[in-house]
Enzyme design. Sequence first.
Site, PDB file in Angstrom:
ATOM      1  N   THR A   1      46.211  39.321  28.813  1.00  0.00           N
ATOM      2  CA  THR A   1      46.682  38.099  29.434  1.00  0.00           C
ATOM      3  C   THR A   1      46.710  38.290  30.949  1.00  0.00           C
ATOM      4  OG1 THR A   1      48.432  36.425  29.359  1.00  0.00           O
ATOM      5  CG2 THR A   1      49.126  38.732  29.382  1.00  0.00           C
ATOM      6  N   GLU A   2      46.691  37.191  31.685  1.00  0.00           N
ATOM      7  CA  GLU A   2      46.739  37.231  33.154  1.00  0.00           C
ATOM      8  C   GLU A   2      45.582  38.021  33.769  1.00  0.00           C
ATOM      9  OE1 GLU A   2      48.884  35.365  34.785  1.00  0.00           O
ATOM     10  OE2 GLU A   2      49.845  34.734  32.914  1.00  0.00           O
TER      11      GLU A   2
ATOM     12  N   LYS B   1      41.271  34.220  33.087  1.00  0.00           N
ATOM     13  CA  LYS B   1      40.338  33.519  32.186  1.00  0.00           C
ATOM     14  C   LYS B   1      40.062  32.090  32.656  1.00  0.00           C
ATOM     15  CE  LYS B   1      42.569  34.063  28.328  1.00  0.00           C
ATOM     16  NZ  LYS B   1      43.681  34.877  28.873  1.00  0.00           N
ATOM     17  N   THR B   2      41.113  31.375  33.040  1.00  0.00           N
ATOM     18  CA  THR B   2      40.927  29.983  33.471  1.00  0.00           C
ATOM     19  C   THR B   2      40.119  29.934  34.760  1.00  0.00           C
ATOM     20  OG1 THR B   2      43.031  29.362  32.464  1.00  0.00           O
ATOM     21  CG2 THR B   2      42.093  27.836  34.064  1.00  0.00           C
TER      22      THR B   2
ATOM     23  N   LYS C   1      40.507  24.053  25.398  1.00  0.00           N
ATOM     24  CA  LYS C   1      41.596  25.021  25.285  1.00  0.00           C
ATOM     25  C   LYS C   1      42.309  24.737  23.974  1.00  0.00           C
ATOM     26  CE  LYS C   1      44.618  28.030  27.262  1.00  0.00           C
ATOM     27  NZ  LYS C   1      44.284  29.386  27.727  1.00  0.00           N
TER      28      LYS C   1
ATOM     29  N   SER D   1      50.404  27.604  25.314  1.00  0.00           N
ATOM     30  CA  SER D   1      51.861  27.571  25.419  1.00  0.00           C
ATOM     31  C   SER D   1      52.222  27.583  26.902  1.00  0.00           C
ATOM     32  CB  SER D   1      52.490  28.754  24.687  1.00  0.00           C
ATOM     33  OG  SER D   1      51.942  29.976  25.128  1.00  0.00           O
TER      34      SER D   1
ATOM     35  N   ASP E   1      46.462  25.177  32.680  1.00  0.00           N
ATOM     36  CA  ASP E   1      45.108  25.703  32.496  1.00  0.00           C
ATOM     37  C   ASP E   1      44.205  24.662  31.843  1.00  0.00           C
ATOM     38  OD1 ASP E   1      46.004  28.067  33.566  1.00  0.00           O
ATOM     39  OD2 ASP E   1      46.195  29.096  31.646  1.00  0.00           O
TER      40      ASP E   1
ATOM     41  N   GLU F   1      38.179  28.230  26.157  1.00  0.00           N
ATOM     42  CA  GLU F   1      39.017  29.296  26.701  1.00  0.00           C
ATOM     43  C   GLU F   1      40.060  29.733  25.691  1.00  0.00           C
ATOM     44  OE1 GLU F   1      42.426  30.205  29.983  1.00  0.00           O
ATOM     45  OE2 GLU F   1      41.148  28.460  30.350  1.00  0.00           O
TER      46      GLU F   1
ATOM     47  N   GLY G   1      45.640  34.704  25.885  1.00  0.00           N
ATOM     48  CA  GLY G   1      45.912  36.132  25.767  1.00  0.00           C
ATOM     49  C   GLY G   1      44.614  36.917  25.660  1.00  0.00           C
TER      50      GLY G   1
ATOM     51  N   ASN H   1      36.677  40.583  37.199  1.00  0.00           N
ATOM     52  CA  ASN H   1      37.550  39.801  38.076  1.00  0.00           C
ATOM     53  C   ASN H   1      38.579  40.718  38.727  1.00  0.00           C
ATOM     54  OD1 ASN H   1      38.734  37.572  39.321  1.00  0.00           O
ATOM     55  ND2 ASN H   1      40.115  37.199  37.607  1.00  0.00           N
TER      56      ASN H   1
END
Length: 227
Positions: free
Chosen positions: A12-13, A16-17, A38, A42, A55, A117, A120, A177
């Site tokens: 996660t983080e 991705k978006t 998507k 959450s 997102d 997308e 997590g 990234n």
Amino acid sequence: MAKAFFVTGTDTEVGKTFITRALMRAAKEAGRKVLGYKPVASGCELVGGELKNSDALALQAESSIDLPYAMINPYAFAPAIAPHIAAREANEPISLAHIGEGLARLKETAADWIFVEGAGGWRLPLDERHLLSDWVKKEHLPVILVVGARLGCINHALLTLEAIRHDGLVVAGWVLNRVDPHMSHYHENAETLKQLISAPFLGEMPRLTEDEADSAQGFIDLALLLK
């Protein structure tokens, strides 16, 4: 019928978006009509009486075709917790069939490409028995992996790729990234990843400021996807 790609991450983080939007913009510049999807989100807020995720809203804004929010994000949960827990608390089970029907409806539009997308990492639970990766496998979607460049990313990337291929899916490409601008020996780690990952390399995203983010698609090379 539109071709769909599933965008997942090493964790996660990892952006991705951000990377999905860059992929969508690059595809539009290549003449493709694109949609973002998507399936599960959450951490949503009420907007006009409807739960919406930032997102998913970003993907909706980047899409070539104007569609209702619910078509972009069929499962939206308020608490910023694991979706399977949020779904249980909301008494709203996540149905693989329902998110599959949502993708099928998007494929019936005038879009050329759909970027789906995930949430997590690769093994995201939807309930006690199903993972989001089970749905990706069921839909036979080619996968694009976002590797978040930070300590431990080589291990996470290789394990994620191993799991994707174990599921019998094609890795259409991967993007690096730079989520941690202070990562020690970044360039050495990047070269190691490029040597070890046997999948098309679609681009290396530097750490961008908000003003620079609009040009992120310039770091994406879709040549291998366009074939």
